[in-house]
Design a protein around this motif. Structure first.
Motif, PDB file in Angstrom:
ATOM      1  N   THR A 174     -71.086  58.141  18.380  1.00 55.69           N
ATOM      2  CA  THR A 174     -70.513  57.388  19.497  1.00 55.69           C
ATOM      3  C   THR A 174     -69.949  58.324  20.563  1.00 55.69           C
ATOM      4  O   THR A 174     -69.735  59.518  20.312  1.00 55.69           O
ATOM      5  CB  THR A 174     -69.391  56.451  19.016  1.00 55.69           C
ATOM      6  OG1 THR A 174     -68.282  57.243  18.556  1.00 55.69           O
ATOM      7  CG2 THR A 174     -69.877  55.529  17.904  1.00 55.69           C
ATOM      8  N   GLU A 220     -60.274  59.756  12.588  1.00 56.27           N
ATOM      9  CA  GLU A 220     -60.491  58.460  11.941  1.00 56.27           C
ATOM     10  C   GLU A 220     -59.308  58.084  11.054  1.00 56.27           C
ATOM     11  O   GLU A 220     -59.045  56.907  10.825  1.00 56.27           O
ATOM     12  CB  GLU A 220     -61.786  58.493  11.119  1.00 56.27           C
ATOM     13  CG  GLU A 220     -63.040  58.659  11.963  1.00 56.27           C
ATOM     14  CD  GLU A 220     -64.272  58.875  11.115  1.00 56.27           C
ATOM     15  OE1 GLU A 220     -64.361  58.275  10.026  1.00 56.27           O
ATOM     16  OE2 GLU A 220     -65.152  59.657  11.513  1.00 56.27           O
ATOM     17  N   PRO A 242     -63.353  65.398  15.147  1.00 57.61           N
ATOM     18  CA  PRO A 242     -63.410  63.944  15.331  1.00 57.61           C
ATOM     19  C   PRO A 242     -63.317  63.166  14.025  1.00 57.61           C
ATOM     20  O   PRO A 242     -62.879  62.012  14.008  1.00 57.61           O
ATOM     21  CB  PRO A 242     -64.768  63.718  16.016  1.00 57.61           C
ATOM     22  CG  PRO A 242     -65.554  64.945  15.768  1.00 57.61           C
ATOM     23  CD  PRO A 242     -64.571  66.057  15.654  1.00 57.61           C
ATOM     24  N   THR A 243     -63.702  63.815  12.909  1.00 58.47           N
ATOM     25  CA  THR A 243     -63.600  63.157  11.604  1.00 58.47           C
ATOM     26  C   THR A 243     -62.141  62.876  11.247  1.00 58.47           C
ATOM     27  O   THR A 243     -61.809  61.801  10.733  1.00 58.47           O
ATOM     28  CB  THR A 243     -64.242  64.036  10.511  1.00 58.47           C
ATOM     29  OG1 THR A 243     -65.608  64.267  10.839  1.00 58.47           O
ATOM     30  CG2 THR A 243     -64.168  63.364   9.146  1.00 58.47           C
ATOM     31  N   TRP A 275     -66.333  59.548  19.550  1.00 55.15           N
ATOM     32  CA  TRP A 275     -66.380  60.446  18.380  1.00 55.15           C
ATOM     33  C   TRP A 275     -66.874  61.829  18.795  1.00 55.15           C
ATOM     34  O   TRP A 275     -66.235  62.850  18.527  1.00 55.15           O
ATOM     35  CB  TRP A 275     -67.290  59.844  17.315  1.00 55.15           C
ATOM     36  CG  TRP A 275     -67.138  60.450  15.952  1.00 55.15           C
ATOM     37  CD1 TRP A 275     -66.337  60.030  14.944  1.00 55.15           C
ATOM     38  CD2 TRP A 275     -67.836  61.600  15.442  1.00 55.15           C
ATOM     39  NE1 TRP A 275     -66.476  60.835  13.836  1.00 55.15           N
ATOM     40  CE2 TRP A 275     -67.390  61.818  14.115  1.00 55.15           C
ATOM     41  CE3 TRP A 275     -68.784  62.470  15.966  1.00 55.15           C
ATOM     42  CZ2 TRP A 275     -67.860  62.857  13.320  1.00 55.15           C
ATOM     43  CZ3 TRP A 275     -69.255  63.519  15.185  1.00 55.15           C
ATOM     44  CH2 TRP A 275     -68.787  63.696  13.873  1.00 55.15           C
ATOM     45  N   ARG A 328     -71.450  63.143  11.752  1.00 56.54           N
ATOM     46  CA  ARG A 328     -70.730  63.610  10.567  1.00 56.54           C
ATOM     47  C   ARG A 328     -71.624  64.206   9.477  1.00 56.54           C
ATOM     48  O   ARG A 328     -71.197  65.130   8.768  1.00 56.54           O
ATOM     49  CB  ARG A 328     -69.891  62.467   9.985  1.00 56.54           C
ATOM     50  CG  ARG A 328     -69.009  62.930   8.839  1.00 56.54           C
ATOM     51  CD  ARG A 328     -67.995  61.895   8.433  1.00 56.54           C
ATOM     52  NE  ARG A 328     -67.193  62.342   7.321  1.00 56.54           N
ATOM     53  CZ  ARG A 328     -66.142  61.691   6.839  1.00 56.54           C
ATOM     54  NH1 ARG A 328     -65.766  60.556   7.398  1.00 56.54           N
ATOM     55  NH2 ARG A 328     -65.469  62.155   5.818  1.00 56.54           N
ATOM     56  N   SER A 380     -63.628  55.244  17.107  1.00 58.46           N
ATOM     57  CA  SER A 380     -65.008  55.593  17.440  1.00 58.46           C
ATOM     58  C   SER A 380     -65.702  54.410  18.121  1.00 58.46           C
ATOM     59  O   SER A 380     -65.987  53.402  17.485  1.00 58.46           O
ATOM     60  CB  SER A 380     -65.764  55.996  16.159  1.00 58.46           C
ATOM     61  OG  SER A 380     -67.096  56.359  16.454  1.00 58.46           O
TER      62      SER A 380
END
Length: 468
Positions: A135, A115, A111-112, A138, A354, A122
């Motif tokens: 979220t 971005e 998910p990082t 995310w 994260r 997110s």
């Protein structure tokens, strides 16, 4: 006694792709900027050369042992033959922590990366953990990715290795473009400061290197599924480690030549931004690098599912974990229950947000160093205890490489301890270590009480005698 067998289907290319793909993974994309800002450009390169030296030495001991004892479980087999049942469980449980940490890391890394590809995707705030807002979208990306990767591993080693080989080619294309573009377009001036925070900065990066290099030991975990000469197993293991050392050093060099310290601090994804800048601020090239990074996430994710599930399978087969975890799927011949148990942990990881990236790197790194040290000790003991053991890949120089590997492992292990500049963070990282240790003790005690110590000893001896 379970007579089911793993499928012997992996050749030279699949073995290299599995190990190299697992080693390079995603870490070079998401944390390269951290390495440079913590230690400086040359400091980061020096840290990776030091960490690489440790891993090459450890890899050499693995190479001899994996060629001599090509059984699923790797560390379990070597340490049992050298030091007995309890030591073998500790070594294998420690390496499983490292593998599961990588798998959890990738579930957070996926998910990082989105971005960069889809800014502001997110949405749907759930809660805040360690200053990070988790979220729905995310965490959802990581959870969906985890389920898909678990399914691929569930379906069999051949599918896993085929996908890994394709994705490794994508990673190599993206990485080579970054390295060559950074080298050609960058500047030595941008690499300053060459060293940041002195030795403390270098040590901070050194403790990250075990986590970044882990992956070569997927080869001995999958030894029963490798269909090449035993000597070649050792050769490919060492080659994959050397390839990874060159890769990481080249990536650091390319990134540090393209982005200044200020740009590194402002960037959310330094390798993608360095790639874009190297090609005239091309967003398209930055996105291509990110696609290579996604390939890295998936190769690492797939590889460590193989390593972690086979280690759990070997422990269960020996009666040191519940035997159900040692069952093979009737059709796919995969340790499906071991895979599903890892999938539960991996799927939950994105819910930590994260900040969990660094927690998994450091906590898993300590587990790996412990396991590697015990393999090096096993190498030394077996040279003395069983000098006549058939060793298709035999190291020259007696036990000297083993001793250096043990000393370096202890040295790196100390860096994780309280009071050191690079100590594990309380409470998060130590909580991971503590909970994993307690879980291992409980499962081991329950299994020993249920199956008996004689069963474990007999089962392991049967396995070793089978390939002697």
């Amino acid at each position: 006694m379970n007579d089911q067998k793993l499928l012997k289907v992996l050749g030279n290319k699949e073995v290299i792709a599995l190990a190299f793909g697992a080693m390079i993974g995603w870490g070079w994309v998401v944390t390269a900027g951290l390495w440079v800002t913590e230690a400086g450009s040359l400091g980061a390169i020096l840290a990776f050369l030091l960490g690489g030296l440790l891993v090459v030495l450890i890899g050499l001991t693995y190479a001899e042992l994996s060629a001599a004892l090509p059984l699923a479980g790797g560390e379990l087999v070597y340490s049992f033959k050298a030091m007995g049942r309890t030591a073998s469980f500790i070594a294998t449980w420690a390496v499983v922590l490292g593998y599961v940490s990588v798998i959890a890391f990738e579930a957070v890394a996926l998910p990082t990366v989105f971005e960069y590809l889809i800014p502001n995707y997110s949405q749907g705030h759930l809660y805040t953990l360690a200053g990070w807002d988790v979220t729905v979208t995310w965490a959802g990306i990581g959870i969906i990715g985890s389920i898909i990767v678990a399914w691929v591993n569930y379906r069999g080693i051949k599918l896993t290795s085929s996908i890994t080989a394709i994705l490794t080619g994508l990673i190599l294309m993206a990485g080579v473009l970054l390295i060559t573009g950074g080298t050609a377009s960058g500047s030595v001036d941008t690499m300053q400061p060459f060293f940041a925070a002195g030795s403390a900065g270098i040590m901070t990066v050194v403790i990250m290197t075990p986590f970044m290099f882990v992956g070569f030991d997927v080869i001995p975990q999958a030894a029963e599924e490798i269909n090449i000469p035993q000597k070649r197993i050792g050769q490919l293991l060492v080659f994959s480690v050397l390839l990874a050392v060159v890769w990481y050093v080249a990536v650091i060099f390319g990134v540090s030549r393209m982005l200044s310290p200020a740009e590194l601090n402002e960037s959310n994804l330094v390798t993608a931004d360095a790639m874009a800048k190297a090609f005239s601020d091309s967003r398209l090239m930055g996105n291509f690098l990110v696609l290579g990074g996604i390939g890295g996430i998936l190769t690492s994710w797939l590889g460590f599912y193989v390593g972690g599930s086979r280690a759990i399978y070997a422990l269960a087969r020996a009666g040191m974990l519940p035997k159900s975890l040692g069952e093979l799927h009737p059709t796919y011949k995969t340790p499906h229950k071991a895979i599903l148990s890892i999938a539960i942990l991996s799927t939950a990881a994105p819910l930590l947000g994260r900040p969990a990236l660094e927690w998994f790197v450091n906590a898993g790194g300590l587990g790996l160093v412990v396991a590697w040290m015990m393999v090096a000790i096993s190498f030394i003991i077996l040279r003395k205890k069983d000098p006549g053991m058939k060793r298709p890949f035999r190291l020259s120089g007696g036990t000297s490489i083993g001793w250096i590997a043990v000393i370096m492992s202890i040295g790196v292990g100390v860096l994780y301890m309280p009071g050191m500049p690079s100590a594990l963070v309380w409470p998060y990282e130590w909580a991971i270590i503590g909970l994993w240790t307690i879980l291992g003790i409980v499962l081991y005690k329950v299994s020993m009480a249920k199956y008996g110590t004689d069963h474990a000893n007999k089962r392991m001896k049967e396995e070793i005698d089978r390939i002697a």
